[in-house]
Design an enzyme around this catalytic site. Structure first.
Site, PDB file in Angstrom:
ATOM      1  N   ASP A  45       0.862  -1.190   0.000  1.00  0.00           N
ATOM      2  CA  ASP A  45       0.000   0.000   0.000  1.00  0.00           C
ATOM      3  C   ASP A  45       0.893   1.234   0.000  1.00  0.00           C
ATOM      4  O   ASP A  45       2.038   1.184   0.458  1.00  0.00           O
ATOM      5  CB  ASP A  45      -0.902   0.019   1.246  1.00  0.00           C
ATOM      6  CG  ASP A  45      -2.177   0.843   1.028  1.00  0.00           C
ATOM      7  OD1 ASP A  45      -3.255   0.239   0.887  1.00  0.00           O
ATOM      8  OD2 ASP A  45      -2.085   2.100   0.995  1.00  0.00           O
ATOM      9  N   TYR A 163     -12.995   7.919 -12.389  1.00  0.00           N
ATOM     10  CA  TYR A 163     -13.093   6.609 -11.734  1.00  0.00           C
ATOM     11  C   TYR A 163     -13.715   5.586 -12.694  1.00  0.00           C
ATOM     12  O   TYR A 163     -13.158   4.504 -12.892  1.00  0.00           O
ATOM     13  CB  TYR A 163     -13.941   6.733 -10.463  1.00  0.00           C
ATOM     14  CG  TYR A 163     -14.044   5.445  -9.674  1.00  0.00           C
ATOM     15  CD1 TYR A 163     -12.978   4.988  -8.908  1.00  0.00           C
ATOM     16  CD2 TYR A 163     -15.214   4.682  -9.701  1.00  0.00           C
ATOM     17  CE1 TYR A 163     -13.067   3.800  -8.186  1.00  0.00           C
ATOM     18  CE2 TYR A 163     -15.304   3.502  -8.976  1.00  0.00           C
ATOM     19  CZ  TYR A 163     -14.236   3.065  -8.217  1.00  0.00           C
ATOM     20  OH  TYR A 163     -14.324   1.886  -7.512  1.00  0.00           O
ATOM     21  N   LYS A 167     -11.785   2.296 -14.360  1.00  0.00           N
ATOM     22  CA  LYS A 167     -12.227   0.917 -14.109  1.00  0.00           C
ATOM     23  C   LYS A 167     -12.585   0.217 -15.425  1.00  0.00           C
ATOM     24  O   LYS A 167     -12.284  -0.959 -15.602  1.00  0.00           O
ATOM     25  CB  LYS A 167     -13.414   0.895 -13.135  1.00  0.00           C
ATOM     26  CG  LYS A 167     -13.049   1.347 -11.716  1.00  0.00           C
ATOM     27  CD  LYS A 167     -11.978   0.456 -11.078  1.00  0.00           C
ATOM     28  CE  LYS A 167     -11.760   0.763  -9.617  1.00  0.00           C
ATOM     29  NZ  LYS A 167     -10.710  -0.037  -9.001  1.00  0.00           N
TER      30      LYS A 167
HETATM   31  N1  NAD Z   1     -15.864  -0.587  -1.382  1.00  0.00           N
HETATM   32  C1  NAD Z   1     -16.588  -0.542  -2.492  1.00  0.00           C
HETATM   33  O1  NAD Z   1     -17.804  -0.304  -2.443  1.00  0.00           O
HETATM   34  C2  NAD Z   1     -15.961  -0.813  -3.834  1.00  0.00           C
HETATM   35  C3  NAD Z   1     -16.808  -1.074  -4.912  1.00  0.00           C
HETATM   36  C4  NAD Z   1     -16.242  -1.327  -6.155  1.00  0.00           C
HETATM   37  C5  NAD Z   1     -14.873  -1.324  -6.309  1.00  0.00           C
HETATM   38  N2  NAD Z   1     -14.069  -1.050  -5.247  1.00  0.00           N
HETATM   39  C6  NAD Z   1     -12.625  -1.071  -5.473  1.00  0.00           C
HETATM   40  O2  NAD Z   1     -12.035  -1.917  -4.538  1.00  0.00           O
HETATM   41  C7  NAD Z   1     -10.684  -1.522  -4.310  1.00  0.00           C
HETATM   42  C8  NAD Z   1     -10.459  -1.428  -2.806  1.00  0.00           C
HETATM   43  O3  NAD Z   1     -11.273  -0.409  -2.293  1.00  0.00           O
HETATM   44  P1  NAD Z   1     -11.812  -0.351  -0.780  1.00  0.00           P
HETATM   45  O4  NAD Z   1     -13.257  -0.151  -0.852  1.00  0.00           O
HETATM   46  O5  NAD Z   1     -11.236  -1.470  -0.008  1.00  0.00           O
HETATM   47  O6  NAD Z   1     -11.247   1.061  -0.307  1.00  0.00           O
HETATM   48  P2  NAD Z   1      -9.894   1.423   0.433  1.00  0.00           P
HETATM   49  O7  NAD Z   1      -9.757   2.897   0.288  1.00  0.00           O
HETATM   50  O8  NAD Z   1      -9.899   0.833   1.797  1.00  0.00           O
HETATM   51  O9  NAD Z   1      -8.758   0.673  -0.416  1.00  0.00           O
HETATM   52  C9  NAD Z   1      -8.004   1.277  -1.418  1.00  0.00           C
HETATM   53  C10 NAD Z   1      -6.560   1.192  -1.003  1.00  0.00           C
HETATM   54  O10 NAD Z   1      -5.743   1.633  -2.081  1.00  0.00           O
HETATM   55  C11 NAD Z   1      -4.670   2.350  -1.509  1.00  0.00           C
HETATM   56  N3  NAD Z   1      -4.059   3.235  -2.483  1.00  0.00           N
HETATM   57  C12 NAD Z   1      -4.494   4.443  -2.928  1.00  0.00           C
HETATM   58  N4  NAD Z   1      -3.606   4.972  -3.774  1.00  0.00           N
HETATM   59  C13 NAD Z   1      -2.586   4.077  -3.870  1.00  0.00           C
HETATM   60  C14 NAD Z   1      -1.385   4.053  -4.593  1.00  0.00           C
HETATM   61  N5  NAD Z   1      -1.011   5.080  -5.375  1.00  0.00           N
HETATM   62  N6  NAD Z   1      -0.567   2.972  -4.478  1.00  0.00           N
HETATM   63  C15 NAD Z   1      -0.928   1.952  -3.669  1.00  0.00           C
HETATM   64  N7  NAD Z   1      -2.045   1.916  -2.942  1.00  0.00           N
HETATM   65  C16 NAD Z   1      -2.871   2.974  -3.052  1.00  0.00           C
HETATM   66  C17 NAD Z   1      -5.276   3.117  -0.341  1.00  0.00           C
HETATM   67  O11 NAD Z   1      -4.303   3.552   0.573  1.00  0.00           O
HETATM   68  C18 NAD Z   1      -6.238   2.091   0.217  1.00  0.00           C
HETATM   69  O12 NAD Z   1      -5.635   1.319   1.246  1.00  0.00           O
HETATM   70  C19 NAD Z   1     -10.510  -0.192  -5.041  1.00  0.00           C
HETATM   71  O13 NAD Z   1      -9.866  -0.418  -6.277  1.00  0.00           O
HETATM   72  C20 NAD Z   1     -11.936   0.264  -5.260  1.00  0.00           C
HETATM   73  O14 NAD Z   1     -12.055   1.102  -6.390  1.00  0.00           O
HETATM   74  C21 NAD Z   1     -14.568  -0.802  -4.002  1.00  0.00           C
END
Ligand code: NAD
Length: 264
Positions: A45, A163, A167
């Site tokens: 991360d 976004y 994706k």
């Molecule tokens: N939670 C939802 O509803 C949801 C739905 C669809 C897709 N997603 C996708 O799931 C994935 C995880 O999201 P989440 O919901 O767990 O949120 P989250 O914010 O907890 O996780 C995203 C992580 O990515 C890290 N990150 C950001 N920029 C970064 C970089 N430059 N290099 C490395 N790490 C980086 C952040 O520090 C964070 O820990 C994401 O790609 C998000 O788009 C989430």
């Protein structure tokens, strides 16, 4: 097929996995599942909290390591993949999970710099990680590349063009890897989660309500709903599954198309 073969097909014993963006949320839960199924897992991360997250999983008896890594930095990605290879083992399973979502406004208003940042992390970061790990997977004739996309990749998202485009781009990148690498024993797939409740995430209540109103069942999904699907795609059981975009959204995408009515 004996009973052992049924369960062995889901085992990740002997595999090394890299999960990006895994200091918390879906990435951390995915790491937990992959490791519980036998893989040695490296969570990375951009946030230094990733070290404590790995320690937490080690406290649960899991073999989990950590690296601080900004996936938008290609040189750092290559250096990290090399250090994992030298110290832990070659990466067999890559989960492109790191992602950033800001509601920056409509395409008519979004700042180009905000667009660039979302594309750099969500799309270019995934490419750099795939570029750095694929040659080794191809050489060893086994690999898994799994992208954490979103159900909005299949539709679009009002007020979040960067976004949604990043994706959709991740889906296109992963489909292309699926075409190119399957002959070498590597599969590439994306999961497309709908709204998932993630511990610690602070979401705008208005946006949360908008999602909930169109979510069949009226409840957000859980991180384990996504982690379970990724674990399956990472296993030998999914060896004939390639280039798919798997929605994990309780059917929510069906309600987001055109003038579909609200749930009710
Ligand atoms: N939670 C939802 O509803 C949801 C739905 C669809 C897709 N997603 C996708 O799931 C994935 C995880 O999201 P989440 O919901 O767990 O949120 P989250 O914010 O907890 O996780 C995203 C992580 O990515 C890290 N990150 C950001 N920029 C970064 C970089 N430059 N290099 C490395 N790490 C980086 C952040 O520090 C964070 O820990 C994401 O790609 C998000 O788009 C989430």
């Amino acid at each position: 097929m004996n009973m052992d073969s049924f369960t062995d097909a889901f085992s990740l014993q002997g595999r090394v996995a890299l999960v990006t963006g895994a200091a918390g949320g879906l990435g951390l839960e995915t790491a937990r599942w992959l490791s519980a199924h036998g893989a040695v897992v490296v969570i990375s991360d951009v946030r230094s909290e990733v070290a404590a997250a790995a320690q937490q999983l080690r406290g649960e008896g899991l073999d989990v390591h950590s690296r601080v890594l900004d996936v938008a930095n290609a040189d750092a990605v290559f250096a990290t993949v090399e250090s994992v290879r030298a110290e832990i083992g070659s990466i067999d399973i890559l989960v492109n999970n790191a992602g950033l979502k800001h509601n920056h406004g409509t395409a008519a208003k979004m700042e180009p710099s905000a667009w660039d940042r979302e594309i750099a992390i969500n799309l270019s970061g995934a490419f750099y990680c795939a570029r750095a790990t694929l040659p080794g997977m191809i050489e060893r004739s086994w690999g898994r590349i799994i992208g954490v996309s979103s159900f909005v990749a299949l539709s679009g998202l009002h007020g979040a063009p960067g976004y949604a485009a990043s994706k959709s781009g991740l889906n296109g990148l992963t489909r292309t890897i699926a075409l190119e690498a399957y002959r070498y024993g590597v599969t590439a797939n994306v999961v497309c989660p709908g709204p998932i409740a993630v511990p610690g995430a602070s979401s705008d209540p208005k946006i949360a309500e908008r999602f909930l109103s169109r979510l069949p069942g009226g409840k957000f999904g859980e991180a384990q709903d996504v982690a379970a699907a990724i674990t399956y795609l990472a296993s030998d059981a999914a060896k004939f599954v390639n280039g798919i975009e798997l929605p994990i959204d309780a059917g929510a995408r069906l309600f987001y198309t055109g003038n579909a009515p609200k749930r009710g």
